[in-house]
Design a protein around this motif. Structure first.
Motif, PDB file in Angstrom:
ATOM      1  N   LEU A  41       0.806  -1.216   0.000  1.00  0.00           N
ATOM      2  CA  LEU A  41       0.000   0.000   0.000  1.00  0.00           C
ATOM      3  C   LEU A  41       0.845   1.276   0.000  1.00  0.00           C
ATOM      4  O   LEU A  41       0.304   2.370  -0.100  1.00  0.00           O
ATOM      5  N   MET A  42       2.167   1.132   0.107  1.00  0.00           N
ATOM      6  CA  MET A  42       3.062   2.292   0.045  1.00  0.00           C
ATOM      7  C   MET A  42       3.660   2.476  -1.350  1.00  0.00           C
ATOM      8  O   MET A  42       4.580   3.274  -1.540  1.00  0.00           O
ATOM      9  N   LYS A  43       3.137   1.780  -2.326  1.00  0.00           N
ATOM     10  CA  LYS A  43       3.622   1.893  -3.703  1.00  0.00           C
ATOM     11  C   LYS A  43       3.540   3.347  -4.181  1.00  0.00           C
ATOM     12  O   LYS A  43       2.505   4.004  -4.037  1.00  0.00           O
ATOM     13  N   GLY A  44       4.654   3.851  -4.724  1.00  0.00           N
ATOM     14  CA  GLY A  44       4.688   5.214  -5.229  1.00  0.00           C
ATOM     15  C   GLY A  44       4.933   6.271  -4.177  1.00  0.00           C
ATOM     16  O   GLY A  44       4.914   7.468  -4.488  1.00  0.00           O
ATOM     17  N   ILE A  45       5.168   5.859  -2.934  1.00  0.00           N
ATOM     18  CA  ILE A  45       5.385   6.808  -1.835  1.00  0.00           C
ATOM     19  C   ILE A  45       6.837   6.688  -1.366  1.00  0.00           C
ATOM     20  O   ILE A  45       7.251   5.629  -0.886  1.00  0.00           O
ATOM     21  N   PRO A  46       7.631   7.734  -1.495  1.00  0.00           N
ATOM     22  CA  PRO A  46       9.043   7.654  -1.097  1.00  0.00           C
ATOM     23  C   PRO A  46       9.195   7.364   0.396  1.00  0.00           C
ATOM     24  O   PRO A  46       8.404   7.827   1.216  1.00  0.00           O
ATOM     25  N   GLU A  47      10.231   6.582   0.705  1.00  0.00           N
ATOM     26  CA  GLU A  47      10.558   6.369   2.111  1.00  0.00           C
ATOM     27  C   GLU A  47      10.871   7.703   2.767  1.00  0.00           C
ATOM     28  O   GLU A  47      11.379   8.626   2.126  1.00  0.00           O
ATOM     29  N   HIS A  48      10.570   7.817   4.044  1.00  0.00           N
ATOM     30  CA  HIS A  48      10.758   9.017   4.859  1.00  0.00           C
ATOM     31  C   HIS A  48       9.737  10.112   4.538  1.00  0.00           C
ATOM     32  O   HIS A  48       9.933  11.272   4.937  1.00  0.00           O
ATOM     33  N   SER A  49       8.658   9.753   3.839  1.00  0.00           N
ATOM     34  CA  SER A  49       7.553  10.693   3.703  1.00  0.00           C
ATOM     35  C   SER A  49       6.929  10.929   5.079  1.00  0.00           C
ATOM     36  O   SER A  49       6.978  10.068   5.965  1.00  0.00           O
ATOM     37  N   ASP A  50       6.339  12.113   5.267  1.00  0.00           N
ATOM     38  CA  ASP A  50       5.743  12.485   6.553  1.00  0.00           C
ATOM     39  C   ASP A  50       4.257  12.146   6.586  1.00  0.00           C
ATOM     40  O   ASP A  50       3.538  12.334   5.594  1.00  0.00           O
ATOM     41  N   PHE A  51       3.806  11.689   7.775  1.00  0.00           N
ATOM     42  CA  PHE A  51       2.406  11.362   7.997  1.00  0.00           C
ATOM     43  C   PHE A  51       1.969  11.936   9.347  1.00  0.00           C
ATOM     44  O   PHE A  51       2.802  12.188  10.219  1.00  0.00           O
ATOM     45  N   TYR A  52       0.660  12.091   9.501  1.00  0.00           N
ATOM     46  CA  TYR A  52       0.125  12.746  10.693  1.00  0.00           C
ATOM     47  C   TYR A  52      -0.304  11.724  11.743  1.00  0.00           C
ATOM     48  O   TYR A  52      -1.124  10.842  11.481  1.00  0.00           O
ATOM     49  N   PHE A  53       0.250  11.869  12.955  1.00  0.00           N
ATOM     50  CA  PHE A  53       0.005  10.954  14.072  1.00  0.00           C
ATOM     51  C   PHE A  53      -0.750  11.648  15.201  1.00  0.00           C
ATOM     52  O   PHE A  53      -0.513  12.829  15.483  1.00  0.00           O
ATOM     53  N   VAL A  54      -1.605  10.897  15.889  1.00  0.00           N
ATOM     54  CA  VAL A  54      -2.181  11.298  17.182  1.00  0.00           C
ATOM     55  C   VAL A  54      -2.429  10.017  17.969  1.00  0.00           C
ATOM     56  O   VAL A  54      -3.413   9.316  17.723  1.00  0.00           O
ATOM     57  N   HIS A  55      -1.548   9.703  18.934  1.00  0.00           N
ATOM     58  CA  HIS A  55      -1.761   8.487  19.727  1.00  0.00           C
ATOM     59  C   HIS A  55      -0.879   8.487  20.966  1.00  0.00           C
ATOM     60  O   HIS A  55       0.211   9.051  20.983  1.00  0.00           O
ATOM     61  N   SER A  56      -1.397   7.808  22.014  1.00  0.00           N
ATOM     62  CA  SER A  56      -0.662   7.628  23.267  1.00  0.00           C
ATOM     63  C   SER A  56      -0.253   6.181  23.484  1.00  0.00           C
ATOM     64  O   SER A  56       0.512   5.895  24.407  1.00  0.00           O
ATOM     65  N   TYR A  57      -0.773   5.293  22.672  1.00  0.00           N
ATOM     66  CA  TYR A  57      -0.508   3.860  22.807  1.00  0.00           C
ATOM     67  C   TYR A  57       0.209   3.356  21.572  1.00  0.00           C
ATOM     68  O   TYR A  57       0.055   3.910  20.474  1.00  0.00           O
ATOM     69  N   VAL A  58       1.003   2.309  21.749  1.00  0.00           N
ATOM     70  CA  VAL A  58       1.930   1.843  20.721  1.00  0.00           C
ATOM     71  C   VAL A  58       1.646   0.379  20.387  1.00  0.00           C
ATOM     72  O   VAL A  58       1.526  -0.466  21.281  1.00  0.00           O
ATOM     73  N   ILE A  59       1.568   0.083  19.098  1.00  0.00           N
ATOM     74  CA  ILE A  59       1.382  -1.291  18.643  1.00  0.00           C
ATOM     75  C   ILE A  59       2.655  -2.092  18.904  1.00  0.00           C
ATOM     76  O   ILE A  59       3.746  -1.674  18.523  1.00  0.00           O
ATOM     77  N   GLN A  60       2.511  -3.245  19.525  1.00  0.00           N
ATOM     78  CA  GLN A  60       3.637  -4.140  19.790  1.00  0.00           C
ATOM     79  C   GLN A  60       3.285  -5.531  19.246  1.00  0.00           C
ATOM     80  O   GLN A  60       2.795  -6.395  19.972  1.00  0.00           O
ATOM     81  N   PRO A  61       3.551  -5.769  17.945  1.00  0.00           N
ATOM     82  CA  PRO A  61       3.206  -7.069  17.366  1.00  0.00           C
ATOM     83  C   PRO A  61       4.051  -8.190  17.952  1.00  0.00           C
ATOM     84  O   PRO A  61       5.218  -7.988  18.319  1.00  0.00           O
ATOM     85  N   GLU A  62       3.477  -9.367  18.029  1.00  0.00           N
ATOM     86  CA  GLU A  62       4.222 -10.533  18.497  1.00  0.00           C
ATOM     87  C   GLU A  62       5.300 -10.924  17.498  1.00  0.00           C
ATOM     88  O   GLU A  62       6.399 -11.336  17.870  1.00  0.00           O
ATOM     89  N   ASP A  63       4.996 -10.804  16.211  1.00  0.00           N
ATOM     90  CA  ASP A  63       5.921 -11.170  15.139  1.00  0.00           C
ATOM     91  C   ASP A  63       6.494  -9.901  14.520  1.00  0.00           C
ATOM     92  O   ASP A  63       5.778  -9.170  13.830  1.00  0.00           O
ATOM     93  N   PRO A  64       7.775  -9.592  14.732  1.00  0.00           N
ATOM     94  CA  PRO A  64       8.332  -8.343  14.199  1.00  0.00           C
ATOM     95  C   PRO A  64       8.389  -8.292  12.679  1.00  0.00           C
ATOM     96  O   PRO A  64       8.502  -7.209  12.100  1.00  0.00           O
ATOM     97  N   SER A  65       8.272  -9.425  12.014  1.00  0.00           N
ATOM     98  CA  SER A  65       8.348  -9.426  10.554  1.00  0.00           C
ATOM     99  C   SER A  65       7.133  -8.769   9.905  1.00  0.00           C
ATOM    100  O   SER A  65       7.176  -8.420   8.722  1.00  0.00           O
TER     101      SER A  65
END
Length: 219
Positions: free
Chosen positions: A150-174
Motif C-alpha cells: 500500500l506504500m507503492k509510489g510513496i518515497p521512504e521518509h515521507s511524513d504522515f500525521y500521528f495522534v496516539h498515546s498507545y503503541v502497537i507491539q506485534p508478536e511477530d516483528p516481521s
C-alpha cells in the motif's frame, strides 16, 4: 466497493472526504449487513479502546470484522482501528479483536521499561526529552521488511500525521513494514496477508496519505 465501519468512534468524516476526493466508491454504515457485499473494508477510529470494543460488540461489527478478515478480502485499520485489530490494549485493559497477534502498550510504560533506573514519573521522563504524550503531529516513516504494497509510489521518509498515546507491539516483528522514531521505534505500518494497519492517519496526511488510499482502492 469500499465499506467504512461506523461504530461511533469518530474520524469518519475525514475518511469519507478523502475517499470522495480520490473518487473511490464507498459505503458507510453502522449496520454490518449493509457491508456484507463490499470488496474491501476500512476500519477507522479515534478515542478509547474499551469504549470502541463495547460499540463493536453492540453493533455486531466485532463478528463482522473477524469474518471479513477470514474471507481474505483487504482490510485496513487506521489509528484506533489499527490498534484494536490486535489481541489486547492497556487502554482499559480490554480484550480486542485478535485478528493479529500482539498488544497495545502505553508510551510511558514502554519508556520506563527501556529506562529501568529512571526514578521520575514516567511521563515526566519523556517530557525531559521533549517527547510529549500523545505523540501528535508529523513524523516520517522508515520502511522495514520490504515495506507494504500500500506504500507503492510513496518515497521512504515521507511524513504522515500521528495522534496516539498507545503503541502497537506485534508478536511477530516481521509484520512491521514501517516505523516512526519517537524516542523508540514506533511500529506504524503493519501488514500480514490481507490485513494492513496504519497507526497514523492517511486521510489527514496530504498527498502521501491519499496515495495510500488510492493503492487500497485499487487492490
Amino acid at each position: 466497493m469500499i465499506g467504512i465501519v461506523d461504530y461511533n468512534a469518530g474520524n469518519i468524516k475525514s475518511v469519507e472526504r478523502a475517499l470522495s476526493y480520490i473518487k473511490a466508491p464507498y459505503i458507510l454504515s453502522k449496520n454490518p449487513a449493509d457491508l456484507k457485499n463490499v470488496d474491501k473494508v476500512i476500519f477507522p477510529g479515534v478515542g478509547d479502546a474499551a469504549y470502541a470494543m463495547d460499540q463493536l460488540k453492540k453493533s455486531g461489527f466485532d463478528s463482522f470484522l473477524k469474518d471479513f478478515a477470514a474471507s481474505g478480502k483487504p482490510l485496513t485499520g487506521v489509528c484506533l482501528g489499527s490498534q484494536i485489530i490486535f489481541e489486547m490494549s492497556e487502554e482499559g485493559n480490554v480484550e480486542c479483536l485478535g485478528l493479529l497477534k500482539g498488544k497495545i502498550r502505553h508510551f510511558a510504560k514502554l519508556w520506563q521499561e527501556r529506562h529501568p533506573g529512571e526514578d521520575e514519573h514516567k511521563e515526566r521522563a519523556m517530557l525531559k526529552n521533549e517527547l510529549k504524550i500523545p505523540h501528535m503531529g508529523w513524523n516520517d516513516i522508515t520502511y522495514l521488511n520490504g515495506g507494504s504494497k500500500l506504500m507503492k509510489g510513496i518515497p521512504e521518509h515521507s511524513d504522515f500525521y500521528f495522534v496516539h498515546s498507545y503503541v502497537i507491539q506485534p508478536e511477530d516483528p516481521s509484520v512491521i513494514k514501517g516505523v516512526a522514531d519517537y524516542g523508540m521505534m514506533v511500529p506504524s505500518i503493519i501488514e500480514k496477508d490481507n490485513i494492513s494497519v496504519f497507526q497514523f492517519h492517511p486521510e489527514k496526511s496530504g498527498a502521501p496519505g491519499l496515495q495510500i488510499l488510492r493503492n487500497f482502492a485499487e487492490l
